[in-house]
Design a protein around this motif. Sequence first.
Motif, mmCIF file in Angstrom:
data_model
loop_
_atom_site.group_PDB
_atom_site.id
_atom_site.type_symbol
_atom_site.label_atom_id
_atom_site.label_comp_id
_atom_site.label_asym_id
_atom_site.label_seq_id
_atom_site.Cartn_x
_atom_site.Cartn_y
_atom_site.Cartn_z
ATOM 1 N N ARG A 1 0.844 -1.159 -0.047
ATOM 2 C CA ARG A 1 0.021 0.067 -0.028
ATOM 3 C C ARG A 1 0.803 1.313 -0.076
ATOM 4 O O ARG A 1 1.685 1.563 0.834
ATOM 5 C CB ARG A 1 -0.880 -0.028 1.309
ATOM 6 N N HIS A 2 0.820 2.014 -1.126
ATOM 7 C CA HIS A 2 1.310 3.357 -1.272
ATOM 8 C C HIS A 2 2.660 3.468 -0.949
ATOM 9 O O HIS A 2 3.458 4.186 0.117
ATOM 10 C CB HIS A 2 0.673 4.583 -0.304
ATOM 11 N N LEU A 3 3.512 2.328 -1.570
ATOM 12 C CA LEU A 3 4.711 2.310 -1.189
ATOM 13 C C LEU A 3 5.694 3.151 -1.966
ATOM 14 O O LEU A 3 5.583 3.419 -3.221
ATOM 15 C CB LEU A 3 5.370 0.885 -1.526
ATOM 16 N N TRP A 4 6.584 4.048 -1.399
ATOM 17 C CA TRP A 4 7.504 4.751 -1.783
ATOM 18 C C TRP A 4 8.970 4.440 -1.307
ATOM 19 O O TRP A 4 9.295 4.103 -0.196
ATOM 20 C CB TRP A 4 7.434 6.469 -1.312
ATOM 21 N N HIS A 5 9.858 4.836 -2.196
ATOM 22 C CA HIS A 5 11.340 4.454 -1.617
ATOM 23 C C HIS A 5 12.107 5.464 -2.521
ATOM 24 O O HIS A 5 11.982 5.923 -3.762
ATOM 25 C CB HIS A 5 11.802 3.236 -1.797
ATOM 26 N N ARG A 6 13.434 5.990 -2.113
ATOM 27 C CA ARG A 6 14.121 6.954 -2.734
ATOM 28 C C ARG A 6 15.551 6.699 -2.326
ATOM 29 O O ARG A 6 15.713 6.385 -1.090
ATOM 30 C CB ARG A 6 13.541 8.279 -2.305
ATOM 31 N N PHE A 7 16.421 6.865 -3.554
ATOM 32 C CA PHE A 7 17.879 6.957 -3.323
ATOM 33 C C PHE A 7 18.119 8.188 -3.451
ATOM 34 O O PHE A 7 18.286 8.882 -4.812
ATOM 35 C CB PHE A 7 18.491 5.819 -4.135
ATOM 36 N N GLY A 8 18.799 9.177 -2.329
ATOM 37 C CA GLY A 8 19.144 10.269 -2.496
ATOM 38 C C GLY A 8 17.795 11.231 -2.956
ATOM 39 O O GLY A 8 16.958 11.301 -2.190
ATOM 40 N N ARG A 9 17.897 11.935 -4.170
ATOM 41 C CA ARG A 9 16.682 12.472 -4.566
ATOM 42 C C ARG A 9 16.087 11.736 -5.693
ATOM 43 O O ARG A 9 15.075 12.313 -6.203
ATOM 44 C CB ARG A 9 17.194 14.060 -5.135
ATOM 45 N N PHE A 10 16.334 10.711 -5.941
ATOM 46 C CA PHE A 10 15.563 9.943 -6.981
ATOM 47 C C PHE A 10 14.750 8.800 -6.362
ATOM 48 O O PHE A 10 14.982 8.058 -5.550
ATOM 49 C CB PHE A 10 16.845 8.844 -7.770
ATOM 50 N N ASP A 11 13.587 9.057 -6.970
ATOM 51 C CA ASP A 11 12.235 8.340 -6.386
ATOM 52 C C ASP A 11 12.306 6.873 -7.285
ATOM 53 O O ASP A 11 12.005 6.892 -8.404
ATOM 54 C CB ASP A 11 11.142 9.043 -6.647
ATOM 55 N N VAL A 12 12.626 5.977 -6.448
ATOM 56 C CA VAL A 12 12.753 4.707 -7.318
ATOM 57 C C VAL A 12 11.356 3.893 -7.360
ATOM 58 O O VAL A 12 11.018 3.546 -8.471
ATOM 59 C CB VAL A 12 13.582 3.795 -6.399
ATOM 60 N N LEU A 13 10.534 4.439 -6.257
ATOM 61 C CA LEU A 13 9.071 3.761 -6.318
ATOM 62 C C LEU A 13 8.382 4.735 -5.917
ATOM 63 O O LEU A 13 8.519 5.673 -4.965
ATOM 64 C CB LEU A 13 8.982 2.568 -5.151
ATOM 65 N N ARG A 14 7.338 4.891 -6.554
ATOM 66 C CA ARG A 14 6.159 6.109 -6.226
ATOM 67 C C ARG A 14 4.771 5.590 -6.113
ATOM 68 O O ARG A 14 4.176 5.377 -7.272
ATOM 69 C CB ARG A 14 6.283 7.026 -7.475
#
Length: 363
Positions: free
Chosen positions: A14-27
Motif C-alpha cells: 500500500r502506497h509504497l515509496w522509496h528514494r535513493f538520494g533525490r531519486f524516487d525509485v518507487l512512487r
Amino acid sequence: MTTATTTAPAIRVRHLWHRFGRFDVLRDVSFDVAHGEIFGFIGPNGAGKTTTIRVMSTLLEPLAGRVEIDGYDVTIDPDAVRKIIGYMPDHAGVYERVTVREYLEFFADAYRVPTAGTSYAVVDAVMELTDLTKLRDKLVATMSKGMKQRLQLARTLLHDPKVLILDEPASDLDPRARIEIRDLLVELRNLGKTIFLSSHILTELADVCTSVAILERGRLVVSGPISEIARRLEPPPAPAPSEGAPAVPAPSPSEVRGSPRPTFNAAGGSGWGAAAPIPTRTVKLRVLAPGEAVAAALTGMPNVHRVAPGPAHTVLVTYAGDDTMVAYIVRALVMANIGVSGVEPERNELERIFLEVTKGEVQ
C-alpha cells in the motif's frame, strides 16, 4: 505487533515509496497478491522491481507506505515475516566447495529446521522435490548454472515457507533449464505455495502466472488477473443493431463467395483495397493449404481485415473480436476443406498487455 488474519492476502502493498538520494525509485505503488497465486512482477530494468522485493523481504525499509506478508508488517514484525517467506535474490552466490547435501544441511541448521539426531529428513524431501537427489554428493562448483539455480530454490524451501519471493529466477538460464524451473514453480503452486516472481522476460511468465503487476519508472501501471486486464483493454463492442433490424450471423464461405476477395499479400500489407477498421488481434494459423486458398476462404467475412504469410509456413489472420471470432475463422476454413493443424496468437496475451499499457520509458 501486528496479528496475521486468515482473510489477509498473501502480500499486500500500500502506497509504497522509496528514494535513493533525490531519486524516487518507487512512487505510490499498491497491489495485492492472493494466496495460491503465481504472481508476475513485470517491468524493464530499473523500473523498481528489485527495490520492491527487497522491501518485501525485510532487507530495506520503505521511505513511506506499508507492506504486509500474510498479515505481518515487514517493518514492525520482520522476524515473523522471515519465518514465512523464502527469498531467492537475483544472481545470488552459492558455496562451491561443498556437496549439494552439505550445502542444504548447512542452511537447514541456519534455519534451525528440526532434525532427529543426524537425520535431515527435510533435506531429503527438498532434494526429491527439486530433483537433486541424484546430485546429492556432487560438488556445487561442478554444477551448471541451471542446477545452481535449482539448488538455491531448494535452499529457500527448507523451512517450508508459505510465500516464495523470487527475483529473476530464470536469469541467464538455457531454454531447458528455464522450462524445468517453470515446471517446478507450477508444482510448488500445486503444493499450496504463493509465488511472487519478478522478471522482465515475458515469455517465462506467460504460461505460469495467474496475475501480474506491471511497473514502469517506479509507478504501478496495472495489476490484477491477466484475463481481467486483457478484458479491460478490449475495444468497446460494436453498437447493437437498431430495433427491427435483422441480426447478421457470421457467414459461411458459401454465403460470401460472391463478395470482393482479399489478396494474399506476400509483403504483409493489408491487400483489402477499402479502408478497414483498425486491427485488434492477429492469430497464427498452421494450415494444410497455400495462403492464397486461406484468403479466398475468408473472403468477405466480417471483422477479418488481413491475411498475410507468417513464419514457418503459417498464415497470419488479423481480425477484430474475441475468441468467438477465431472459432468462426477456423470453421470457415474447415468448411472450405482447408485443414487447420494449429492455432495460436501471434503474440501472447501478456506481451500484448505489456506493450499496450507501457510507454517504453526508463528512469
